[in-house]
Design a protein around this motif. Structure first.
Motif, PDB file in Angstrom:
ATOM      1  N   UNK A  57     -26.195  30.520  46.216  1.00 39.00           N
ATOM      2  CA  UNK A  57     -27.601  30.872  46.053  1.00 39.00           C
ATOM      3  C   UNK A  57     -28.204  31.517  47.281  1.00 39.00           C
ATOM      4  N   UNK A  58     -27.364  31.927  48.253  1.00 37.37           N
ATOM      5  CA  UNK A  58     -27.908  32.526  49.476  1.00 37.37           C
ATOM      6  C   UNK A  58     -28.694  33.799  49.183  1.00 37.37           C
ATOM      7  N   UNK A  59     -28.201  34.648  48.293  1.00 38.85           N
ATOM      8  CA  UNK A  59     -28.905  35.901  47.985  1.00 38.85           C
ATOM      9  C   UNK A  59     -30.262  35.629  47.349  1.00 38.85           C
ATOM     10  N   UNK A  60     -30.311  34.675  46.429  1.00 39.71           N
ATOM     11  CA  UNK A  60     -31.570  34.328  45.773  1.00 39.71           C
ATOM     12  C   UNK A  60     -32.567  33.776  46.790  1.00 39.71           C
ATOM     13  N   UNK A  61     -32.110  32.895  47.666  1.00 41.03           N
ATOM     14  CA  UNK A  61     -32.997  32.304  48.669  1.00 41.03           C
ATOM     15  C   UNK A  61     -33.484  33.364  49.665  1.00 41.03           C
ATOM     16  N   UNK A  62     -32.604  34.258  50.075  1.00 42.64           N
ATOM     17  CA  UNK A  62     -33.012  35.330  50.976  1.00 42.64           C
ATOM     18  C   UNK A  62     -34.056  36.228  50.319  1.00 42.64           C
ATOM     19  N   UNK A  63     -33.839  36.542  49.063  1.00 44.37           N
ATOM     20  CA  UNK A  63     -34.783  37.374  48.316  1.00 44.37           C
ATOM     21  C   UNK A  63     -36.146  36.686  48.245  1.00 44.37           C
ATOM     22  N   UNK A  64     -36.111  35.373  48.046  1.00 46.43           N
ATOM     23  CA  UNK A  64     -37.332  34.578  48.004  1.00 46.43           C
ATOM     24  C   UNK A  64     -38.066  34.654  49.343  1.00 46.43           C
ATOM     25  N   UNK A  65     -37.338  34.488  50.428  1.00 47.91           N
ATOM     26  CA  UNK A  65     -37.936  34.516  51.761  1.00 47.91           C
ATOM     27  C   UNK A  65     -38.487  35.893  52.117  1.00 47.91           C
ATOM     28  N   UNK A  66     -37.841  36.949  51.616  1.00 50.79           N
ATOM     29  CA  UNK A  66     -38.358  38.301  51.837  1.00 50.79           C
ATOM     30  C   UNK A  66     -39.759  38.458  51.239  1.00 50.79           C
ATOM     31  N   UNK A  67     -40.024  37.718  50.153  1.00 55.70           N
ATOM     32  CA  UNK A  67     -41.334  37.784  49.503  1.00 55.70           C
ATOM     33  C   UNK A  67     -42.323  36.773  50.090  1.00 55.70           C
ATOM     34  N   UNK A  68     -41.813  35.782  50.826  1.00 57.90           N
ATOM     35  CA  UNK A  68     -42.690  34.796  51.464  1.00 57.90           C
ATOM     36  C   UNK A  68     -43.192  35.303  52.813  1.00 57.90           C
ATOM     37  N   UNK A 251     -30.583  44.286  42.260  1.00 58.97           N
ATOM     38  CA  UNK A 251     -29.494  43.956  43.176  1.00 58.97           C
ATOM     39  C   UNK A 251     -29.057  45.140  44.021  1.00 58.97           C
ATOM     40  N   UNK A 252     -29.013  46.323  43.428  1.00 62.71           N
ATOM     41  CA  UNK A 252     -28.546  47.502  44.160  1.00 62.71           C
ATOM     42  C   UNK A 252     -29.484  47.860  45.319  1.00 62.71           C
ATOM     43  N   UNK A 253     -30.720  47.335  45.278  1.00 58.57           N
ATOM     44  CA  UNK A 253     -31.681  47.644  46.337  1.00 58.57           C
ATOM     45  C   UNK A 253     -31.556  46.697  47.522  1.00 58.57           C
ATOM     46  N   UNK A 254     -31.109  45.448  47.284  1.00 64.16           N
ATOM     47  CA  UNK A 254     -31.056  44.489  48.390  1.00 64.16           C
ATOM     48  C   UNK A 254     -29.621  44.153  48.807  1.00 64.16           C
ATOM     49  N   UNK A 255     -28.687  45.034  48.475  1.00 62.42           N
ATOM     50  CA  UNK A 255     -27.326  44.935  48.987  1.00 62.42           C
ATOM     51  C   UNK A 255     -26.910  46.300  49.500  1.00 62.42           C
ATOM     52  N   UNK A 256     -26.350  46.346  50.687  1.00 63.97           N
ATOM     53  CA  UNK A 256     -25.839  47.605  51.215  1.00 63.97           C
ATOM     54  C   UNK A 256     -24.380  47.725  50.795  1.00 63.97           C
ATOM     55  N   UNK A 257     -24.164  48.194  49.591  1.00 67.17           N
ATOM     56  CA  UNK A 257     -22.826  48.381  49.035  1.00 67.17           C
ATOM     57  C   UNK A 257     -22.845  49.624  48.149  1.00 67.17           C
ATOM     58  N   UNK A 258     -21.650  50.111  47.832  1.00 69.45           N
ATOM     59  CA  UNK A 258     -21.531  51.123  46.797  1.00 69.45           C
ATOM     60  C   UNK A 258     -20.368  50.721  45.894  1.00 69.45           C
ATOM     61  N   UNK A 259     -20.082  51.539  44.907  1.00 65.76           N
ATOM     62  CA  UNK A 259     -19.099  51.154  43.895  1.00 65.76           C
ATOM     63  C   UNK A 259     -17.685  51.014  44.443  1.00 65.76           C
ATOM     64  N   UNK A 260     -17.432  51.525  45.649  1.00 63.20           N
ATOM     65  CA  UNK A 260     -16.094  51.374  46.221  1.00 63.20           C
ATOM     66  C   UNK A 260     -15.811  49.929  46.609  1.00 63.20           C
ATOM     67  N   UNK A 261     -16.866  49.133  46.788  1.00 66.30           N
ATOM     68  CA  UNK A 261     -16.706  47.719  47.167  1.00 66.30           C
ATOM     69  C   UNK A 261     -16.895  46.821  45.951  1.00 66.30           C
ATOM     70  N   UNK A 263     -19.545  46.613  42.042  1.00 72.19           N
ATOM     71  CA  UNK A 263     -20.669  47.101  41.246  1.00 72.19           C
ATOM     72  C   UNK A 263     -21.840  46.143  41.426  1.00 72.19           C
ATOM     73  N   UNK A 264     -22.849  46.581  42.170  1.00 69.03           N
ATOM     74  CA  UNK A 264     -23.980  45.704  42.488  1.00 69.03           C
ATOM     75  C   UNK A 264     -24.688  45.194  41.237  1.00 69.03           C
ATOM     76  N   UNK A 265     -24.612  45.939  40.152  1.00 69.87           N
ATOM     77  CA  UNK A 265     -25.301  45.517  38.916  1.00 69.87           C
ATOM     78  C   UNK A 265     -24.682  44.251  38.346  1.00 69.87           C
ATOM     79  N   UNK A 266     -23.453  43.928  38.749  1.00 68.92           N
ATOM     80  CA  UNK A 266     -22.764  42.743  38.238  1.00 68.92           C
ATOM     81  C   UNK A 266     -22.863  41.558  39.201  1.00 68.92           C
ATOM     82  N   UNK A 267     -23.560  41.753  40.334  1.00 69.56           N
ATOM     83  CA  UNK A 267     -23.593  40.728  41.373  1.00 69.56           C
ATOM     84  C   UNK A 267     -24.264  39.444  40.881  1.00 69.56           C
ATOM     85  N   UNK A 268     -25.365  39.575  40.155  1.00 70.55           N
ATOM     86  CA  UNK A 268     -26.044  38.414  39.583  1.00 70.55           C
ATOM     87  C   UNK A 268     -25.507  38.209  38.169  1.00 70.55           C
TER      88      UNK A 268
END
Length: 307
Positions: A57-68, A251-261, A263-268
């Motif tokens: 849940x680190x990504x979810x918590x980080x996303x939460x803190x970005x909004x706090x 997800x694609x906005x808050x991860x620095x990745x591309x399809x070579x690593x 698919x950010x759309x499948x991260x959650x």
């Protein structure tokens, strides 16, 4: 040549290697791990760290803190994300695409973040430079999740990376996790060691299950811990902006990745509590209870396995 093929030709186990009793993914650098690079990190009193084992849940918590709070992030390509401390121990040449560029720039100190930093880490406590961080009054939030759901989510995550070229089958993966030999493991040591710290150490503990069960309370606790006052309307807005559905779309906005690593759309994926029941056999569950859950409870650590 693919990253996986390159690593195979360089020798060693393809997926991971062991160093100082811990298991690291192939793209970590053993020389950096055994160096003092982490001890040399320049902490600031305004830093907020989110630590936890992968898929807890680190990504979810980080996303939460970005909004706090109002934090400075890394920006590269089309994505952005918090400062990634673990990148200091990686070999950028073994990571594909834009993420390799991000790792290299972290190591050379090219990113200049003026605002308070939000920092992400999956490192074990014995590797993390906590004494230096605590001396600077850094605040750290440790997130944990019940290990059965971590195992399932981690299984799907490793299938995403590099198009699944290094992925284990489910039976292999759950056996490795149960034996506490998974990548970035041992899981038990990770959780038990971090759980020894508390508020007096500037550490707040959060569980994924609490976030699913009572997100309002988690938001209030995290905001209070980092010194941010929120109104009821603020909390309502944060809950809407940080829902699992919104996370999945962004997800694609808050991860620095591309399809070579990956698919950010499948991260959650599902993001539910109790999905392990759809994957564990009776034997696997009984073995997991004996090797993981009982040892957790001996250490006084309990999780919710369904809500």
């Amino acid at each position: 040549m693919s990253t996986a093929s390159k690593h195979r030709e360089e020798g060693g186990e393809t997926r991971k290697f062991q160093c100082n009793g811990l298991y690291f993914p192939y793209y970590f650098d053993k020389e950096k791990i055994t160096s003092d690079v982490l001890e040399q990190f320049k902490w600031r009193g305004s830093d907020v760290v989110v630590a936890g084992f992968p898929k807890s849940g680190t990504s979810w918590l980080l996303y939460l803190l970005e909004h706090i709070g109002d934090f400075g992030l890394l920006h590269e390509g089309k994505g952005s994300e918090p400062f990634y401390m673990d990148a200091l121990l990686m070999d950028p040449s073994l990571v594909p695409g834009v993420r390799s560029k991000m790792i290299a720039k972290i190591q050379t100190g090219e990113y200049q973040i003026e605002k308070p930093r939000l920092i992400r880490s999956h490192l074990h406590f014995k590797l993390f430079p906590w004494k230096q961080a605590k001396d600077k009054n850094v605040k750290l939030i440790y997130i944990a999740r019940n290990p059965k759901d971590v195992c399932v989510s981690y299984f799907y995550y490793q299938r995403m990376q590099l198009n699944g070229s290094l992925a284990l089958k489910w039976d292999e993966f759950v056996e490795e996790f149960t034996q506490d030999r998974c990548v970035l493991g041992p899981w038990l040591e990770h959780v038990i060691d971090w759980k020894k710290l508390g508020i007096d150490d500037n550490v707040l503990h959060v569980t994924y299950e609490d976030m699913k069960d009572n997100l309002d309370r988690v938001i209030r606790n995290c905001a209070g811990f980092i010194g941010v006052d929120l109104s009821d309307e603020d909390i309502r807005r944060i809950k809407i902006n940080c829902s699992m559905e919104e996370m999945r779309e962004s997800t694609h906005k808050y991860n620095i990745v591309d399809d070579s690593y990956f698919d950010a759309k499948l991260f959650v994926r599902k993001g539910i509590v109790g999905d392990w029941k759809n994957h564990f056999s009776v034997f696997q569950n009984e073995n997991f209870e004996k090797e993981i859950v009982e040892k957790l409870e001996e250490a006084g650590i309990y999780f919710k396995y369904e809500i």
